[in-house]
Design a protein around this motif. Structure first.
Motif, PDB file in Angstrom:
ATOM      1  N   MET A  62       0.133  -6.727   0.922  1.00  0.00           N
ATOM      2  CA  MET A  62       0.604  -7.010   2.286  1.00  0.00           C
ATOM      3  C   MET A  62       1.537  -5.891   2.716  1.00  0.00           C
ATOM      4  O   MET A  62       2.340  -5.405   1.947  1.00  0.00           O
ATOM      5  CB  MET A  62       1.331  -8.351   2.270  1.00  0.00           C
ATOM      6  N   THR A  63       1.367  -5.463   3.930  1.00  0.00           N
ATOM      7  CA  THR A  63       2.169  -4.367   4.447  1.00  0.00           C
ATOM      8  C   THR A  63       2.866  -4.810   5.724  1.00  0.00           C
ATOM      9  O   THR A  63       2.581  -5.875   6.261  1.00  0.00           O
ATOM     10  CB  THR A  63       1.274  -3.171   4.795  1.00  0.00           C
ATOM     11  N   ASP A  90      -8.825  -2.689  -1.912  1.00  0.00           N
ATOM     12  CA  ASP A  90      -8.731  -3.413  -3.193  1.00  0.00           C
ATOM     13  C   ASP A  90      -9.123  -4.885  -3.029  1.00  0.00           C
ATOM     14  O   ASP A  90      -9.704  -5.485  -3.943  1.00  0.00           O
ATOM     15  CB  ASP A  90      -7.305  -3.370  -3.756  1.00  0.00           C
ATOM     16  N   HIS A  91      -8.787  -5.469  -1.879  1.00  0.00           N
ATOM     17  CA  HIS A  91      -9.155  -6.879  -1.644  1.00  0.00           C
ATOM     18  C   HIS A  91     -10.674  -7.022  -1.588  1.00  0.00           C
ATOM     19  O   HIS A  91     -11.251  -7.952  -2.155  1.00  0.00           O
ATOM     20  CB  HIS A  91      -8.563  -7.391  -0.325  1.00  0.00           C
ATOM     21  N   ARG A  92     -11.323  -6.078  -0.890  1.00  0.00           N
ATOM     22  CA  ARG A  92     -12.783  -6.160  -0.780  1.00  0.00           C
ATOM     23  C   ARG A  92     -13.440  -5.984  -2.146  1.00  0.00           C
ATOM     24  O   ARG A  92     -14.365  -6.707  -2.507  1.00  0.00           O
ATOM     25  CB  ARG A  92     -13.303  -5.093   0.186  1.00  0.00           C
ATOM     26  N   ALA A 142      -6.625  -9.111  -6.240  1.00  0.00           N
ATOM     27  CA  ALA A 142      -6.360  -7.711  -6.566  1.00  0.00           C
ATOM     28  C   ALA A 142      -4.902  -7.468  -6.943  1.00  0.00           C
ATOM     29  O   ALA A 142      -4.617  -6.739  -7.899  1.00  0.00           O
ATOM     30  CB  ALA A 142      -6.744  -6.821  -5.377  1.00  0.00           C
ATOM     31  N   HIS A 143      -3.985  -8.034  -6.181  1.00  0.00           N
ATOM     32  CA  HIS A 143      -2.557  -7.682  -6.311  1.00  0.00           C
ATOM     33  C   HIS A 143      -1.692  -8.925  -6.549  1.00  0.00           C
ATOM     34  O   HIS A 143      -2.029 -10.003  -6.057  1.00  0.00           O
ATOM     35  CB  HIS A 143      -2.050  -7.030  -5.017  1.00  0.00           C
ATOM     36  N   PRO A 144      -0.530  -8.725  -7.213  1.00  0.00           N
ATOM     37  CA  PRO A 144       0.488  -9.768  -7.165  1.00  0.00           C
ATOM     38  C   PRO A 144       0.824 -10.034  -5.686  1.00  0.00           C
ATOM     39  O   PRO A 144       0.946  -9.073  -4.913  1.00  0.00           O
ATOM     40  CB  PRO A 144       1.692  -9.136  -7.879  1.00  0.00           C
ATOM     41  N   ASP A 145       0.924 -11.249  -5.312  1.00  0.00           N
ATOM     42  CA  ASP A 145       1.231 -11.827  -3.981  1.00  0.00           C
ATOM     43  C   ASP A 145      -0.003 -12.156  -3.140  1.00  0.00           C
ATOM     44  O   ASP A 145       0.092 -12.946  -2.201  1.00  0.00           O
ATOM     45  CB  ASP A 145       2.279 -11.049  -3.162  1.00  0.00           C
ATOM     46  N   ASP A 146      -1.176 -11.587  -3.438  1.00  0.00           N
ATOM     47  CA  ASP A 146      -2.377 -11.925  -2.657  1.00  0.00           C
ATOM     48  C   ASP A 146      -2.638 -13.429  -2.694  1.00  0.00           C
ATOM     49  O   ASP A 146      -2.933 -14.058  -1.669  1.00  0.00           O
ATOM     50  CB  ASP A 146      -3.626 -11.219  -3.215  1.00  0.00           C
ATOM     51  N   GLN A 147      -2.549 -13.990  -3.882  1.00  0.00           N
ATOM     52  CA  GLN A 147      -2.801 -15.419  -4.066  1.00  0.00           C
ATOM     53  C   GLN A 147      -1.797 -16.260  -3.277  1.00  0.00           C
ATOM     54  O   GLN A 147      -2.155 -17.272  -2.663  1.00  0.00           O
ATOM     55  CB  GLN A 147      -2.701 -15.726  -5.560  1.00  0.00           C
TER      56      GLN A 147
HETATM   57 ZN   LIG Z   1      -3.061  -7.295  -1.615  1.00  0.00          ZN
END
Ligand SMILES: [Zn+2]
Length: 266
Positions: free
Chosen positions: A1-2, A160-162, A41-46
């Motif tokens: 997230m940005t 990375d999400h895709r 993909a990343h910590p925090d996506d979930q």
């Molecule tokens: Zn992410």
């Protein structure tokens, strides 16, 4: 997230307000699956996307394992100290992800340590995710939607999400359930496993809604555990608005919406 994601007027993963439910819409909420693999993909996506559903299922007794493909070591932002390095950031983000999962009731977190920001749809990643599916033998897999290139007019979906979503679906089918794909996994004692359902979040035409009224607060708390990413920003207002928007098609006050694939076994 940005920052740009937070500022997006059309929120990523959230259907347009008031969009009617599509064909094949599931009107009753699915039962919590007994075993769940949540892959991101990343910590925090979930925590941004499906944490309300996972917390609800955990409270109902589901055994949930969370897979984080990268360690989020590229996750720098305006709150990141200038002396921070990728090597120093990775363990911080892993610890934040573990803390978030503890709050949600997720029993185990697996990090695959792929490179953040440069994830590729490789056979190595497909094999690694197939290995985890065969090891944990989930009834349901939770992941993103690999087909979404952008949301609205201001958020380009992170590559990375895709990739994470794309390779997860490839691992679910056909790799996990086909004996002679990745035969080296048989040598590890990992037999084929058929996944019954895939819950895809962020789909532009969702067909299934989970009421997260009772778990929205813990979703917010779990996201706050990602302190290296949140800085001074409080995610409560945004997550509450996303949950409200996602609930509109089913007249729920707070929801997470999914496209659910129910997969036939042979
Ligand atoms: Zn992410």
């Amino acid at each position: 997230m940005t920052e740009s994601e937070r500022d997006a007027t059309s929120t990523p993963g959230v259907p347009e307000r008031g969009r009617p439910a599509g064909e094949g819409t599931v009107t009753t909420e699915p039962e919590p699956p007994a075993r769940v693999l949540s892959i991101h993909a990343h910590p925090d996506d979930q925590e941004f996307t499906v944490a309300g559903t996972l917390a609800k299922w955990a409270r109902a007794g589901s055994a949930i394992v969370s897979v984080c493909i990268t360690s989020g070591h590229a996750g720098s932002n305006k709150y990141t100290p200038p002396e921070m390095t990728r090597e120093a950031l990775a363990p911080i983000r892993q610890a934040e992800q573990r803390a978030a999962c503890r709050l949600l009731g997720v029993g185990e977190v697996v990090f695959l340590d792929y490179e953040d920001g440069a994830l590729e749809p490789s056979i190595a990643l497909r094999r690694d995710l197939t290995r985890l599916i065969r090891r944990y033998r989930p009834d349901a897999v939770v992941c993103g939607d690999p087909t979404v290139r952008y949301y609205g007019r201001s958020y380009l979906n992170h590559p990375d999400h895709r990739v994470a979503a794309d390779v997860t679906l490839d691992a679910v089918f056909p790799s996990a359930e086909t004996r002679l794909i990745f035969p080296e996994l048989l040598d590890e004692g990992l037999l084929p496993h058929h996944v019954g359902a895939v819950f895809i979040h962020g789909a532009e035409r969702p067909d299934t809604w989970v009421d997260i009224t009772e778990t929205l607060a813990v979703k917010v708390a779990a996201l706050r555990e990602h302190k290296s990413q949140m800085g001074e920003w409080d995610p409560e207002e945004m997550l509450t608005e996303w949950a409200r928007e996602q609930g509109v098609p089913r007249r729920l006050g707070a929801a997470e919406a999914f496209r659910v694939m129910v997969l036939d076994g042979d």
